[in-house]
Structures are given as structure tokens and as C-alpha cells.
Motif scaffolding. Structure first.
Motif, PDB file in Angstrom:
ATOM      1  N   GLU A 119     -10.380   5.451  -5.345  1.00 46.26           N
ATOM      2  CA  GLU A 119      -9.918   6.225  -4.457  1.00 46.26           C
ATOM      3  C   GLU A 119      -8.661   6.711  -4.700  1.00 46.26           C
ATOM      4  O   GLU A 119      -9.292   8.499  -4.568  1.00 46.26           O
ATOM      5  CB  GLU A 119      -9.415   5.362  -3.402  1.00 46.26           C
ATOM      6  N   ILE A 120      -7.912   7.172  -5.164  1.00 47.39           N
ATOM      7  CA  ILE A 120      -6.530   7.797  -5.401  1.00 47.39           C
ATOM      8  C   ILE A 120      -7.521   8.956  -6.856  1.00 47.39           C
ATOM      9  O   ILE A 120      -7.252   9.899  -6.256  1.00 47.39           O
ATOM     10  CB  ILE A 120      -5.861   7.626  -6.143  1.00 47.39           C
ATOM     11  N   MET A 131      -9.071   0.916  -3.935  1.00 51.15           N
ATOM     12  CA  MET A 131      -7.182   1.774  -3.861  1.00 51.15           C
ATOM     13  C   MET A 131      -7.104   2.675  -5.807  1.00 51.15           C
ATOM     14  O   MET A 131      -7.260   3.757  -4.478  1.00 51.15           O
ATOM     15  CB  MET A 131      -6.180   0.838  -3.606  1.00 51.15           C
ATOM     16  N   LEU A 161       2.479   3.388  -3.612  1.00 49.47           N
ATOM     17  CA  LEU A 161       1.140   3.751  -3.995  1.00 49.47           C
ATOM     18  C   LEU A 161       2.210   5.451  -3.650  1.00 49.47           C
ATOM     19  O   LEU A 161       1.635   6.237  -4.499  1.00 49.47           O
ATOM     20  CB  LEU A 161      -0.117   4.075  -3.496  1.00 49.47           C
ATOM     21  N   ARG A 189      -7.593  -6.134  -4.729  1.00 54.02           N
ATOM     22  CA  ARG A 189      -7.696  -5.718  -4.303  1.00 54.02           C
ATOM     23  C   ARG A 189      -7.078  -4.579  -4.521  1.00 54.02           C
ATOM     24  O   ARG A 189      -7.808  -3.254  -3.036  1.00 54.02           O
ATOM     25  CB  ARG A 189      -6.573  -6.968  -2.875  1.00 54.02           C
ATOM     26  N   PHE A 190      -6.679  -4.010  -5.428  1.00 57.41           N
ATOM     27  CA  PHE A 190      -6.423  -3.342  -5.736  1.00 57.41           C
ATOM     28  C   PHE A 190      -6.892  -2.328  -5.884  1.00 57.41           C
ATOM     29  O   PHE A 190      -6.573  -0.812  -6.014  1.00 57.41           O
ATOM     30  CB  PHE A 190      -5.000  -3.130  -6.451  1.00 57.41           C
ATOM     31  N   ALA A 220       0.222  -1.192  -0.544  1.00 53.40           N
ATOM     32  CA  ALA A 220       0.504   0.133  -0.331  1.00 53.40           C
ATOM     33  C   ALA A 220       1.190   1.212  -0.452  1.00 53.40           C
ATOM     34  O   ALA A 220       0.918   2.449  -0.521  1.00 53.40           O
ATOM     35  CB  ALA A 220      -1.210   0.125   1.485  1.00 53.40           C
TER      36      ALA A 220
END
Length: 311
Positions: free
Chosen positions: A86-87, A83, A11, A79-80, A8
């Protein structure tokens, strides 16, 4: 390879670009490299190379590929995905906050139980972060109930599920199709329609578009049916199908891994696509601006753009 949970912090790696994240999200949600290349205005080769570079940086495989075509997300890719989304969403919201005045006041929003509503929770959370003077009151119910509440003045902005071709009875309120998904008959195993004297169905309560569509389809082909299992929970619907309690109608994104799609080969009748429609009370400028915010949110805007491209 590294576990995505352990990467994580990666990122923040400057080697990761927004272009790579956009390509990944476009492919994951659009289902093809070709579609993503059109949306991004880049060659398919450039998109493919961008994704390979992202996988190298993360040290894991995000996409399953078969003969050069996208075949789904790996466990790490699934799972990624939130993320990455969201970014991109946070960046879009940050830019947008400087391009429009803040919202203030009270909005009553209706969302349908009978639709996996995009990333509505994340969208609302970001909206509240950006607009501290805004209060959102959310009601979740069957689409039929949402329509009744909107017409009664109990909801200001509504998201409604409908079968393509249907028109929600919301008077002259402006409406916008946000998303379209094919519907499928699903069961636990391959089953021909003719093997049932009366078809056991699994569905949502009254007021649900899928339930109405399912029953009308059976009526059109003159096949007797009954509701063997009724629930307002997507998870319970999926579990009932997995347990063999009956046949359900679900959109593509809600079909379980252990479900079998039943179609023309099994003599099941064709189904229309399901559409997510937004309607807003046009009498108040706040409601129109809030509706515009929802429509411009990345998860919604991407769906609208893909829908427009397919039209």
C-alpha cells in the motif's frame, strides 16, 4: 519480538526506506532473493542485507529461510505485505498523478470471478481517490460471461482469465497479458488417477477457464469425470477440496495449506498456465487511459515485469 500489529506506527520510522520495502515485496511476490536482485538491479547480498535491516527495525522475522533460500512468509510477513504494498502503491500513484491528466467520465469494468485478481479493489480505490470526476462500475462474473458482455458493448474494459494458448474472442480489441500462473491439480490427500473409476471434480460454473481446462484434460486422457461440487466462490472451492469432495484445478496462489498437489507421479495430466488478460474498447480515449492506469499500477506492473523477464 514485537507483534506486527503493534508496530504499524513503526512505518513512519525514518530508518525504513523505500528500498527495503521494495525488496521485501519483490521477494514475497517473486518467490526468490535472486529474482528480486535482478528486478531491483542490486546484488543478492545487498537485497538480503536490506531485508535483515527491515526485520531488525520491525523487531520481527518476515521471511522464512532455508539454506539461504526464500521458503515463504512468516505469519508476521504475511500481515506486513499488504501494508508495504500500500505504501509503495500510494507513492507511485502520487507521482503518477503529476505526470498524467485526471480521468473523468464513466467506465464499465469487468473482472473475472475465476481469478484472484491481483489487488484490484485497492487499485480501483486509489484510482477513484486520484480522479474524483471518474465513475467506475464493476461487474464480476465468469470469464466467459465477461467476454460476452464486452462483445455486446456492455463493458468498456475487461480483465479475462484464459489458458495459455487460448485467444479470447474479442475481435480486434487490444489486449495485454498482465499475469501468468501455473495451474495444479489439488486434492485432500495423495491419490493416483488410476484409483478413480470416475473422477469427482470440484470447479467453478460454466464459463470458467479452470473448469474448461480441467474437463479437457480429463477428456484427453480418456478418464471419465463428473462435477461433484460447483461454486463461484474461491473459498467454497477450497473448502470442498479440503473436505475431500473432489479434485480441483487451481492456480498456485489459491492452493490451500492443507491441499496436496497431484502431478505426473500420480498420473494426472499436465496443465497449461493461466493468464490474466486485459482488453479495452479502443474507440474511446478514456478507456485506453484507464487501461494504461491499471497496467502501470504497482501490483500489476510488477506482475507484468516478472512475466516479461520469464519470457
Amino acid at each position: 519480538m514485537a507483534n506486527i500489529a503493534d508496530t504499524a506506527s513503526t512505518l513512519t520510522d525514518r530508518r525504513i526506506t523505500l528500498e527495503q520495502l521494495r525488496a521485501f515485496v519483490m521477494v514475497a511476490e517473486g518467490g526468490s532473493f535472486a529474482g528480486a536482485s535482478l528486478d531491483l538491479g542490486r546484488t543478492q547480498s545487498a537485497v538480503t542485507q536490506s531485508l535483515k535491516k527491515l526485520e531488525q527495525i520491525l523487531d520481527c522475522v518476515l521471511l522464512e529461510r532455508r539454506q539461504g533460500h526464500f521458503a515463504g512468509l512468516t505469519i508476521e510477513g504475511a500481515r506486513f505485505l499488504p501494508m508495504a504494498k500500500e505504501i509503495l502503491a500510494r507513492l507511485s500513484d502520487a507521482v503518477g498523478s503529476f505526470q498524467r491528466p485526471p480521468l473523468a467520465g464513466r467506465i464499465r469494468l469487468g473482472v473475472p470471478d475465476d481469478f484472484d485478481v491481483l489487488d484490484i479493489h485497492g487499485v480501483l480505490s486509489r484510482c477513484l481517490d486520484m480522479n474524483p470526476e471518474l465513475r467506475i462500475e464493476v461487474t464480476s462474473a465468469m470469464s466467459g460471461t465477461i467476454v460476452d458482455m464486452f462483445n455486446a458493448g456492455e463493458i468498456d474494459v475487461a480483465l479475462l482469465n484464459r489458458a495459455r494458448g487460448e485467444s479470447p474472442n474479442v475481435g480486434g480489441a487490444p489486449r495485454k497479458v498482465l499475469r501468468s500462473e501455473p495451474l495444479f491439480w489439488v486434492g485432500r490427500e495423495k491419490s493416483a488417477l488410476g484409483q478413480f473409476s470416475t473422477v469427482p471434480l470440484v470447479g467453478f460454473p460454466g464459463g470458467c477457464t479452470y473448469r474448461k481446462t480441467m474437463l479437457l484434460a480429463m477428456q484427453r486422457v480418456g478418464k471419465p469425470s463428473y462435477l461433484a461440487y460447483t461454486s463461484s466462490s474461491y473459498e467454497n472451492i477450497r473448502k470442498a477440496v479440503s473436505a475431500g469432495l473432489g479434485i480441483a484445478v487451481l492456480p498456485r496462489g489459491s492452493v490451500g495449506r492443507d491441499h496436496v498437489i497431484l502431478g505426473a507421479e500420480e498420473d494426472f495430466p499436465p496443465l497449461p498456465e493461466a493468464e490474466l488478460v486485459m482488453v479495452a474498447n479502443a474507440r474511446d480515449d478514456l478507456y485506453r487511459k484507464f487501461a494504461a492506469f491499471l497496467e502501470s499500477s504497482p501490483s500489476v506492473a510488477d506482475a507484468v515485469r516478472r512475466l516479461s523477464s520469464a519470457a
